[in-house]
Design an enzyme around this catalytic site. Sequence first.
Site, short mmCIF file in Angstrom:
data_model
loop_
_atom_site.label_atom_id
_atom_site.label_comp_id
_atom_site.label_asym_id
_atom_site.label_seq_id
_atom_site.Cartn_x
_atom_site.Cartn_y
_atom_site.Cartn_z
N ASP A 91 6.39 1.16 9.21
CA ASP A 91 7.00 1.10 7.67
C ASP A 91 7.28 1.73 6.92
OD1 ASP A 91 6.44 -1.34 7.33
OD2 ASP A 91 8.31 -2.15 8.40
N HIS A 116 10.34 -5.18 7.16
CA HIS A 116 9.18 -5.04 6.22
C HIS A 116 10.03 -6.54 5.41
CE1 HIS A 116 5.33 -3.65 4.76
NE2 HIS A 116 5.86 -4.46 3.81
N TYR A 132 -2.82 -1.29 8.70
CA TYR A 132 -2.16 -0.62 7.71
C TYR A 132 -3.88 0.70 8.01
CZ TYR A 132 1.16 -3.12 4.96
OH TYR A 132 2.49 -3.58 4.47
C1 HOC Z 1 2.87 1.80 1.41
C2 HOC Z 1 2.45 0.52 1.06
O1 HOC Z 1 2.81 -5.72 3.01
C3 HOC Z 1 4.28 -5.64 0.81
C4 HOC Z 1 3.03 -5.70 1.45
C5 HOC Z 1 2.57 -4.06 1.27
C6 HOC Z 1 3.02 -2.72 1.29
C7 HOC Z 1 2.16 -1.97 0.98
C8 HOC Z 1 2.71 -0.14 1.67
O2 HOC Z 1 4.39 -5.53 -0.55
O3 HOC Z 1 5.71 -5.34 1.25
#
Ligand code: HOC
Length: 385
Positions: free
Chosen positions: A161, A253, A133
Amino acid sequence: DLSQMYNLNDFEFVARHTMEKTAWGYYSSGCEDEISMRENHLAYHRVFFRPRVMVDVRNVDFSTTMLGTKTSVPFYVTATALGRLGHPDGEKVLTRACAREDVIQMIPTLASCSFDEIVDQATDKQTQWFQLYVNANKEITKQLVQHAEARGCKGLFITVDAPQLGRREKDMRTKEFEGVSHVQGDEDEENAVRNQGAARAISTFIDAGLNWNDLKFFKSITKLPIIIKGVQCVEDALKAAELGCQGIVLSNHGGRQLEFSPAPIEILIELMPILRARGIDQSFEVFVDGGVRRASDILKAIALGAKGVGIGRPFLYAMSTYGDNGVVRAMQILKDELEMNMRFLGVTSLDQLTPDYVDVRNFGNRFVPEDKLFREVYQPMISPP
Ligand code: HOC
């Protein structure tokens, strides 16, 4: 018990009924009405096989290479945050299972064990990648990446994403949680916890300014292969290739960010003929994740040109319910299914699988939630128990 786990969905069933409510809420939540999350899996149902018979399939080999590394299977454990919500050993459980089954692990930035704890848990033979990230503070980003490289990670997967957090309502409903204090970088944890559930609390540092020009920065700080994770259309896939990335992950995601982002398998079908026409389908590695529950899903993706397939939630559920042995069992189930399905398909190695082995004529008809189906089947699945 574990001997009664026959497929990956069984782990999800047990997890749903035994996991602590907040952990289940965080892991299982998709965004908004969870259309993309369901579609990720349902899209695989629109692909049927075109098997060959009368092939000697006594010896079947499903090993492959990803980013130049040999691995026993065409799937890997993809990055998922907050492993300690599900098991006291968190991501280390996944590392140990990967060692036992020779599976690649992608280490998440937002792990609840520290990066070093996870790497220390690995054996010398194991391959680990790093999922990044991008921190708004470039110096922190640089340190994370260079540390991952120095500790032997073999690929840098940059998640693109998530300029902000998707609206995960199941998670938002369960506001109190444990485990987030393991994550570094949250500046306003208390406020975040009160308002948004587990996911919101870990998302305050993300660089929403991330853009294609930043690739120069990443190339200047690392020699690792750079893979863009979270590509959701052909145009961006081609851009990543043109800008010299080694690959992409077609991913939405796990249906947790943009609702109505398409299923990765669908983009793969559109993308691969273009990469083949440009002669880069072998050198530019395309991965997919989201909705993979069966070896048949994996084999469909491979036949369509994917280099490998990421699996997230099912391993979290296996970890949360049965620990190390659960994850190992889940991996072995997939291996059994791979071997059997390859025999039925009439192939003895993955490179024999080509688009000729699948029928994608049903594509173009996306899943539309029908009221009755949604009310009686899916709604009970997505609501907290
Ligand atoms: C804007 C940050 O991948 C999830 C993890 C953390 C996501 C963080 C997003 O919960 O999908």
